[in-house]
Design a protein around this motif. Structure first.
Motif, mmCIF file in Angstrom:
data_model
loop_
_atom_site.group_PDB
_atom_site.id
_atom_site.type_symbol
_atom_site.label_atom_id
_atom_site.label_comp_id
_atom_site.label_asym_id
_atom_site.label_seq_id
_atom_site.Cartn_x
_atom_site.Cartn_y
_atom_site.Cartn_z
ATOM 1 N N GLU A 61 0.820 -1.210 0.000
ATOM 2 C CA GLU A 61 0.000 0.000 0.000
ATOM 3 C C GLU A 61 0.857 1.265 0.000
ATOM 4 N N PRO A 62 0.532 2.234 -0.877
ATOM 5 C CA PRO A 62 1.300 3.479 -0.928
ATOM 6 C C PRO A 62 0.859 4.457 0.157
ATOM 7 N N THR A 63 1.689 5.464 0.392
ATOM 8 C CA THR A 63 1.320 6.561 1.279
ATOM 9 C C THR A 63 0.404 7.530 0.538
ATOM 10 N N ASP A 64 -0.205 8.431 1.296
ATOM 11 C CA ASP A 64 -1.061 9.439 0.667
ATOM 12 C C ASP A 64 -0.258 10.298 -0.309
ATOM 13 N N GLU A 65 0.966 10.649 0.048
ATOM 14 C CA GLU A 65 1.787 11.468 -0.847
ATOM 15 C C GLU A 65 2.109 10.718 -2.138
ATOM 16 N N GLU A 66 2.451 9.455 -2.013
ATOM 17 C CA GLU A 66 2.766 8.676 -3.211
ATOM 18 C C GLU A 66 1.557 8.599 -4.136
ATOM 19 N N ARG A 67 0.376 8.401 -3.568
ATOM 20 C CA ARG A 67 -0.837 8.391 -4.395
ATOM 21 C C ARG A 67 -1.056 9.755 -5.052
#
Length: 377
Positions: A254-260
């Motif tokens: 799962e990615p972080t919010d920033e990565e998304r």
């Protein structure tokens, strides 16, 4: 394994039409003709590719109003005679011990200015200058940069098939394990998939994991991919003589919010670049459209390359989607749209499709896998 039907071969008439267009373009550019050494231009114009590159002179001479002539060493003449475009030109051979420039010089205007393919050996150019000291020369990239840019319908079919094969390779790579494996191992999987889906040549398999993804041209290395990594996958090569090139960015777990957020931003920029594609629009407008999205979001300093490049018998060729390129987009041009954001020491994101401009006024993608972030294990 590839199950696609091989494309119909190009005919001598196809090659004749290309050589006629090239000679006409030379005249329009104020050139006395063009000289084409072995390489992509010669393959495009004649279908001939010598089995080995040697110091012996091989050159195609195209001049307005004259029959095309291919000068070849005698020992390679049988191969040249079997080239698919051979029926559309005259072969003139020379034997070892003879002066090849004495054979070529009578084909050229003694005081003419000629375009020469970029990979012409200095040895041969200097030999021609010595034989014809009043001639002058300019590179084809400078004089005729759009020589191969506009593809005909049969070329477009091949580029579409190459793109579809690259898409199949991407779909397959989503099923392999990433975590705990080296970048080189995933790159090998990608290369094998491209070959399995019909490519004859793999030109690159970029696998940039974690901080390595912040280098747009990172070569797959020995770094072990970890859970939490963003991974840039950029790969392509040649299928039936025409190129593929696509990029998707996946995430291990799962990615972080920033990565998304960054991935969504790049996807939006890629879509903006695609929507800017229209015949008659300057190539730079594609770059401007994609770059504006990223700049407006505050990441402009991290988009560090042009938005796109042409593709055809090579995977990188004119036109280029970059500020300052004012040449108009023409139906049949094929090029990448590949904006990216690269955060040093952290991660990178790039999304790339090959696109062509269509007669009806828009663009057509040759890559159609999902652009949303894929989660891999």
């Amino acid at each position: 394994m590839s199950t696609s039907t091989p494309p119909a071969p190009f005919t001598a008439e196809d090659y004749r039409a290309r050589m006629d267009r090239a000679a006409a373009a030379a005249a329009d550019a104020g050139l006395a003709g063009i000289l084409v050494a072995p390489g992509p231009d010669l393959v495009h114009l004649t279908g001939y590719q010598p089995t080995a590159t040697t110091e012996r002179l091989t050159v195609l001479v195209l001049a307005p109003g004259r029959e095309p002539v291919l000068v070849v060493p005698t020992l390679e003449a049988p191969d040249a005679e079997r080239a698919p475009g051979a029926a559309a030109l005259t072969l003139r051979d020379w034997t070892d011990g003879k002066d090849p420039y004495a054979v070529t010089a009578p084909l050229l205007d003694t005081g003419g200015r000629f375009g020469v393919s970029d990979n012409t050996w200095a040895l041969h150019l200097l030999g021609l200058q010595k034989a014809l000291p009043a001639t002058s020369y300019v590179s084809l990239t400078e004089a005729l940069p759009m020589l191969r840019a506009v593809k005909d319908a049969r070329e477009l079919e091949r580029i579409a098939a190459a793109g579809a094969a690259a898409d199949e390779a991407y779909r397959e790579i989503l099923t392999v394990r990433f975590e705990g494996r080296r970048e080189t191992e995933v790159a090998a999987d990608l290369a094998a998939a491209l070959m399995r889906f019909g490519h004859s040549q793999v030109d690159f398999t970029v696998v940039g994991s974690g901080p390595n993804g912040a280098n747009p041209h990172h070569e797959a290395g020995e770094r072990v991919i970890e859970r939490g990594d963003m991974v840039v996958l950029d790969f392509g090569g040649l299928k039936d003589g025409y190129g593929s090139d696509t990029t998707r960015t996946v995430h291990v777990g799962e990615p972080t919010d920033e990565e998304r957020r960054v991935h969504d931003l790049v996807r939006e920029a890629q879509q903006a670049g695609f929507e800017a594609v229209r015949p008659g629009v300057a190539c730079q407008e594609v770059d401007r459209a994609a770059r504006k999205v990223i700049t407006d979001a505050g990441y402009g300093a991290y988009f560090i390359h042009r938005t796109g490049h042409g593709i055809g018998v090579t995977t990188h060729e004119p036109p280029y989607m970059i500020e300052g390129e004012e040449r108009p987009i023409v139906p049949g041009m094929c090029f990448s749209i590949e904006p990216g954001v690269y955060l040093p020491g952290r991660f990178g994101v790039r999304i790339e499709d090959i696109v062509t401009a269509t007669e009806d006024g828009g663009g057509r993608r040759f890559n159609n896998t999902p652009r949303e972030m894929a989660i891999v294990e």
